[in-house]
Design an enzyme around this catalytic site. Structure first.
Site, PDB file in Angstrom:
ATOM      1  N   HIS A  70      54.976 -23.572 -18.302  1.00 33.03           N
ATOM      2  CA  HIS A  70      53.664 -23.501 -17.406  1.00 33.03           C
ATOM      3  C   HIS A  70      54.529 -22.464 -16.198  1.00 33.03           C
ATOM      4  CE1 HIS A  70      50.612 -26.305 -18.393  1.00 33.03           C
ATOM      5  NE2 HIS A  70      51.419 -26.309 -19.394  1.00 33.03           N
ATOM      6  N   SER A  80      57.473 -20.705  -9.236  1.00 32.72           N
ATOM      7  CA  SER A  80      56.286 -20.779  -8.259  1.00 32.72           C
ATOM      8  C   SER A  80      55.725 -22.127  -8.572  1.00 32.72           C
ATOM      9  CB  SER A  80      55.304 -19.719  -8.380  1.00 32.72           C
ATOM     10  OG  SER A  80      55.194 -19.414  -9.747  1.00 32.72           O
TER      11      SER A  80
END
Length: 334
Positions: A70, A80
């Site tokens: 992901h 992030s």
């Protein structure tokens, strides 16, 4: 005058060297052993974290493996996904529902900051933890390239192109293609579902309203449908977790390929891999190896490692790009 010329030439040479080093840093490349001199214990520290976390929570290997995917699929492998102190952070996107492992990554980061402050990126910790998660569950090891920098942007709007459990095979192929992945990569990376669980939250459409006519996905084996419905009853608790691979939930193997072929895939996106001639052929190729019809072909475990290395290179920030965060869930103050 001669001395001045000599000093000028030395100064010019020094500037050239500095420019070269800056350019090299800006164009930095991932490589195995990136921290061999700057933080030689990084891999052992991350491996210990994965082992200890997995002893506390048996689902942790699957959780850490999913976290890496992901992270990489949105803005590249830049950590992030770990950020939680900004408005509309990436990790809050619908496509990241149920993600975990954040505290475990920070545990490793905290230990590394003691030994080598400001050296190891959170993005690299995520990548190393994913490999160790595979090994922890019996999968083949592979060398992880490191040298990633942490990104400075986290925005849930960028996660709109995440693969969705109810995507058609055409949509799945397109989403992977835009990231540079082949149909074979799609099948192999989906094979990560050989370990772990999913939530009933992702099952209603497939079990009760597949075409909008109160029907189930016809690809589900008739013997398997009652079992899935009993675990995820209509209007039941959507937080109940069920195994992605009933036969070997905690073992990294190729059983998921057998499940897909025989109608025992749990989530819809896995089942869709048998809807397309190309992805179906890839699934079948691993079954042929298992059945020793084609013993000279590469194994799923080996190919999975190669696909993970490819995933780990996705849109990475290296050199002077990005930053090395002090804590993984917060950008450094500029």
């Amino acid at each position: 005058m001669t001395l001045f010329n000599k000093d000028a030439k030395s100064f010019t040479k020094l500037i050239s060297i500095i420019c070269f080093l800056q350019l090299s840093a800006l164009n930095g490349q991932l490589r195995v052993g990136f921290y061999s001199e700057s933080c030689h214990n990084v891999e052992s520290i991350v491996s210990s974290m994965v082992k200890e976390a997995s002893q506390r929570e048996p689902r942790m290997p699957a959780i850490l493996l999913r976290l890496h995917f992901h992270d990489c699929f949105v803005q590249g492998c830049d950590g992030s996904i770990l950020i939680d102190n900004v408005k509309e952070a990436e990790r809050n996107a619908f496509g990241h529902e149920g993600l975990g492992g954040f505290a475990e990554i920070q545990t490793a980061k905290t230990q590394l900051e003691v030994q080598c402050p400001g050296v190891v990126s959170c993005a690299d910790i995520v990548a190393l933890a994913a490999r160790d998660a595979v090994v922890m569950t019996g999968g083949e090891s592979y060398e992880v390239e490191t040298g990633r920098r942490d990104g400075r942007v986290s925005d849930l709007s960028f996660a709109s192109k995440m693969p969705d459990v109810d995507d058609s095979i055409e949509v799945l192929k397109e989403k992977f293609k835009t990231k540079g992945f082949t149909e074979k990569d799609l099948v192999i990376l989906s094979g990560a579902h050989t370990i772990g669980t999913t939530a009933c939250f992702f099952m209603p459409k497939r079990l009760y309203n597949f075409t909008g006519k109160s029907d189930a996905d016809p690809s589900i084996n008739p013997k398997f449908l009652p079992e899935l419905r009993s675990k995820c009853p209509k209007n039941g608790d959507v937080n109940v977790r069920i195994s992605l691979d009933n036969l070997s939930e905690r073992k990294f193997d190729d059983q998921i390929m057998h499940n897909i072929k025989n109608g025992f895939a749990v989530i819809a996106s896995d089942a869709r891999l048998y809807d397309d001639n190309i992805t179906k052929a890839v699934v079948d190729s691993y079954l042929e190896i298992t059945e020793k019809l084609n013993p000279n072909s590469s194994s799923f475990g080996t190919d999975f490692g190669l696909a993970m290395v490819k995933l780990g290179r996705l849109e990475v920030k290296t050199g002077l790009l990005g930053e090395i965060r002090k804590v993984c869930n917060s950008f450094n103050k500029m």
